[in-house]
Design an enzyme around this catalytic site. Structure first.
Site, PDB file in Angstrom:
ATOM      1  N   GLY A 170       0.706  -1.325  -0.209  1.00 42.89           N
ATOM      2  CA  GLY A 170       0.062  -0.057   0.216  1.00 42.89           C
ATOM      3  C   GLY A 170       0.484   1.317   0.142  1.00 42.89           C
ATOM      4  O   GLY A 170       0.639   2.250   0.568  1.00 42.89           O
ATOM      5  N   GLY A 221      -0.250   4.717  -0.819  1.00 42.57           N
ATOM      6  CA  GLY A 221      -1.592   5.967   0.075  1.00 42.57           C
ATOM      7  C   GLY A 221      -0.989   6.737   0.606  1.00 42.57           C
ATOM      8  O   GLY A 221       0.045   7.447   0.702  1.00 42.57           O
ATOM      9  N   GLN A 222      -2.021   7.583   1.277  1.00 40.32           N
ATOM     10  CA  GLN A 222      -1.617   8.105   1.651  1.00 40.32           C
ATOM     11  C   GLN A 222       0.070   8.521   2.980  1.00 40.32           C
ATOM     12  O   GLN A 222       0.479   9.392   3.210  1.00 40.32           O
ATOM     13  CB  GLN A 222      -2.983   8.750   3.266  1.00 40.32           C
ATOM     14  CG  GLN A 222      -2.375  10.290   3.985  1.00 40.32           C
ATOM     15  CD  GLN A 222      -3.388  10.765   5.080  1.00 40.32           C
ATOM     16  OE1 GLN A 222      -4.081   9.521   5.162  1.00 40.32           O
ATOM     17  NE2 GLN A 222      -3.758  11.700   5.206  1.00 40.32           N
ATOM     18  N   ASP A 263       2.506  -2.030  -4.123  1.00 42.44           N
ATOM     19  CA  ASP A 263       0.650  -1.966  -4.587  1.00 42.44           C
ATOM     20  C   ASP A 263       0.699  -1.939  -5.896  1.00 42.44           C
ATOM     21  O   ASP A 263       1.034  -2.530  -6.733  1.00 42.44           O
ATOM     22  CB  ASP A 263       0.676   0.618  -4.252  1.00 42.44           C
ATOM     23  CG  ASP A 263      -0.591   0.658  -3.178  1.00 42.44           C
ATOM     24  OD1 ASP A 263      -1.485   0.471  -4.401  1.00 42.44           O
ATOM     25  OD2 ASP A 263      -0.140   1.495  -2.377  1.00 42.44           O
ATOM     26  N   ASP A 281      -0.327  -6.962  -5.481  1.00 45.87           N
ATOM     27  CA  ASP A 281      -1.592  -7.141  -4.879  1.00 45.87           C
ATOM     28  C   ASP A 281      -1.789  -8.246  -4.034  1.00 45.87           C
ATOM     29  O   ASP A 281      -1.383  -9.605  -3.657  1.00 45.87           O
ATOM     30  CB  ASP A 281      -2.616  -8.080  -6.220  1.00 45.87           C
ATOM     31  CG  ASP A 281      -4.032  -7.824  -5.826  1.00 45.87           C
ATOM     32  OD1 ASP A 281      -4.480  -7.032  -4.685  1.00 45.87           O
ATOM     33  OD2 ASP A 281      -5.026  -8.438  -6.667  1.00 45.87           O
ATOM     34  N   TYR A 289     -15.282  -1.026   8.091  1.00 45.91           N
ATOM     35  CA  TYR A 289     -14.562  -0.698   8.825  1.00 45.91           C
ATOM     36  C   TYR A 289     -13.848  -0.893   9.999  1.00 45.91           C
ATOM     37  O   TYR A 289     -13.452  -1.920  10.281  1.00 45.91           O
ATOM     38  CB  TYR A 289     -13.699   0.344   7.895  1.00 45.91           C
ATOM     39  CG  TYR A 289     -12.392   1.213   8.532  1.00 45.91           C
ATOM     40  CD1 TYR A 289     -11.798   1.394   7.540  1.00 45.91           C
ATOM     41  CD2 TYR A 289     -12.570   2.684   9.251  1.00 45.91           C
ATOM     42  CE1 TYR A 289     -10.393   1.129   7.673  1.00 45.91           C
ATOM     43  CE2 TYR A 289     -10.948   3.111   9.653  1.00 45.91           C
ATOM     44  CZ  TYR A 289     -10.343   1.974   9.025  1.00 45.91           C
ATOM     45  OH  TYR A 289      -8.679   2.423   8.383  1.00 45.91           O
ATOM     46  N   LYS A 324     -11.461  -3.815  11.112  1.00 47.43           N
ATOM     47  CA  LYS A 324     -10.083  -3.339  12.360  1.00 47.43           C
ATOM     48  C   LYS A 324      -9.882  -3.966  13.474  1.00 47.43           C
ATOM     49  O   LYS A 324      -9.063  -4.169  14.458  1.00 47.43           O
ATOM     50  CB  LYS A 324     -10.232  -1.910  12.454  1.00 47.43           C
ATOM     51  CG  LYS A 324      -9.886  -0.834  11.816  1.00 47.43           C
ATOM     52  CD  LYS A 324      -8.690  -1.383  10.696  1.00 47.43           C
ATOM     53  CE  LYS A 324      -7.658  -0.532   9.008  1.00 47.43           C
ATOM     54  NZ  LYS A 324      -6.481  -1.208   9.123  1.00 47.43           N
TER      55      LYS A 324
HETATM   56  N1  SER Z   1      -9.033   7.641   8.724  1.00 45.46           N
HETATM   57  C1  SER Z   1     -10.438   6.878   8.458  1.00 45.46           C
HETATM   58  C2  SER Z   1     -11.375   6.793   7.822  1.00 45.46           C
HETATM   59  O1  SER Z   1     -11.268   8.304   8.151  1.00 45.46           O
HETATM   60  C3  SER Z   1     -10.190   6.225  10.502  1.00 45.46           C
HETATM   61  O2  SER Z   1      -8.949   5.206  10.758  1.00 45.46           O
HETATM   62  O3  SER Z   1     -11.703   5.669   7.903  1.00 45.46           O
END
Ligand code: SER
Length: 318
Positions: A8, A11-12, A34, A52, A142, A146
């Site tokens: 990844g 990404g950010q 990535d 991947d 999400y 997690k």
């Molecule tokens: N920054 C993430 C989100 O907003 C939270 O871990 O999904």
């Protein structure tokens, strides 16, 4: 000698973490991977490969071939996007983690970092100064993924000895690569719009406080946790990490100190409910005690840097 795999890396978080790791471990020892194209900086400074994480055999092959000793797995569908494609998001987030846990176990890779999030908490969790151990009933896809991931990480540590390490990231604020599809994204978008348009329409209500952290602090602490003496780690799930707590109104006021004509309007969408289910502030004393978590960016300092860097970026691209 450590060889590090970052999954990844476009990404950010990945795009900045790769550069920080290359400074410490040497460019050629940090493998960026990535399914998306990397930033110019990442591509030019060291190895990048299309990988991947959902393809287990390829992942395992990669670990063995390059003698990988540390893995950072940052691949995830964020909170807002996950609500739009619940089953796919669950599948991707969990499979990405389970593949790296299994591959780390099979290949003997020494350490695995995988980020958890403040999203593991839910509407029944105490919202202020949220403790490490508390009620956890997340109600987003999400957040559920997690929380399950934290449990699996701890399980692989206790059962198979995989050196799993994790933190519950607050919203991360950065100027290099923008996040996508998260609930805390407003705190990044607002800076870009303030410079570009002088105004911002926020998808959260003005008084919705959330914990946030400047990317430099997040990266420094992530690496610190990975370098910590394993004997000092009393937790093998994920450590609370607080950062700074503020709401959109406070952030807008801080931006106005630099851009007095900046205006903000509010049009809450489905992410408001998500934000309301998360803590407003967090207690991270265990991480401070165990491995020396520390931060150096407050709201003022972060705002000054964000605006300066985004201005520089904008002037280079015109
Ligand atoms: N920054 C993430 C989100 O907003 C939270 O871990 O999904």
């Amino acid at each position: 000698m450590d060889n590090i795999l970052v999954i990844g890396s476009s990404g950010q978080i990945g795009s900045e973490l790769v550069m920080a790791l290359r400074k410490i471990y040497g460019n050629e020892h940090v493998f960026a991977t990535d399914i998306k194209q990397p930033t110019k900086e990442v591509r030019k400074s060291g190895p990048f490969q299309n990988l991947d994480v959902l393809d287990f055999n390829n992942l395992l092959h990669f670990l063995v071939r390059f003698n990988i000793t540390q893995i950072y797995n940052l691949a995830a569908v964020l909170s807002g996007n996950a609500e739009k494609i619940p089953l796919q998001a669950w599948d991707i987030n969990m499979k990405a983690l389970m593949n790296t846990l299994e591959a780390a176990r099979e290949s003997g890779a020494k350490k695995l970092f995988w980020p958890s999030s403040i999203a593991v908490f839910g509407p029944t969790t105490p919202r202020h100064d949220t403790p490490q151990l508390t009620v956890m009933e997340p109600n987003t896809v999400y957040g559920i993924s997690k929380l399950a991931g934290e449990r699996w990480g701890e399980y692989y540590n206790k059962r198979y000895g995989v050196d799993f390490r994790s933190v519950r990231y607050p919203g991360l604020i950065s100027y290099k690569t923008e996040p996508g599809g998260g609930t805390t994204d407003y705190a990044v978008e607002i800076f870009f719009d303030a410079i570009k348009k002088g105004s911002y329409q926020c998808f959260l209500k003005e008084d919705t406080a959330l914990p946030m952290m400047f990317m430099d602090d997040a990266i420094a602490n992530t690496i610190k946790l990975m370098q910590a003496d394993p004997k000092k780690l009393s937790l093998r799930s994920a450590y609370n990490m607080a950062g700074i707590s503020f709401d959109p109104k406070q952030l807008a006021a801080e931006i106005r100190k630099h851009i007095p004509e900046f205006t903000i309007s509010y049009k809450p969408d489905f992410r408001q409910t998500i934000a309301e289910s998360w803590p407003a502030s967090i207690d991270d004393s265990i991480a401070r005690k165990d491995w020396g978590l520390s931060t150096s960016f407050n709201l003022e300092k972060m705002t000054t840097i964000m605006l300066r860097k985004i201005r520089e970026k904008a002037s280079k691209s015109t």
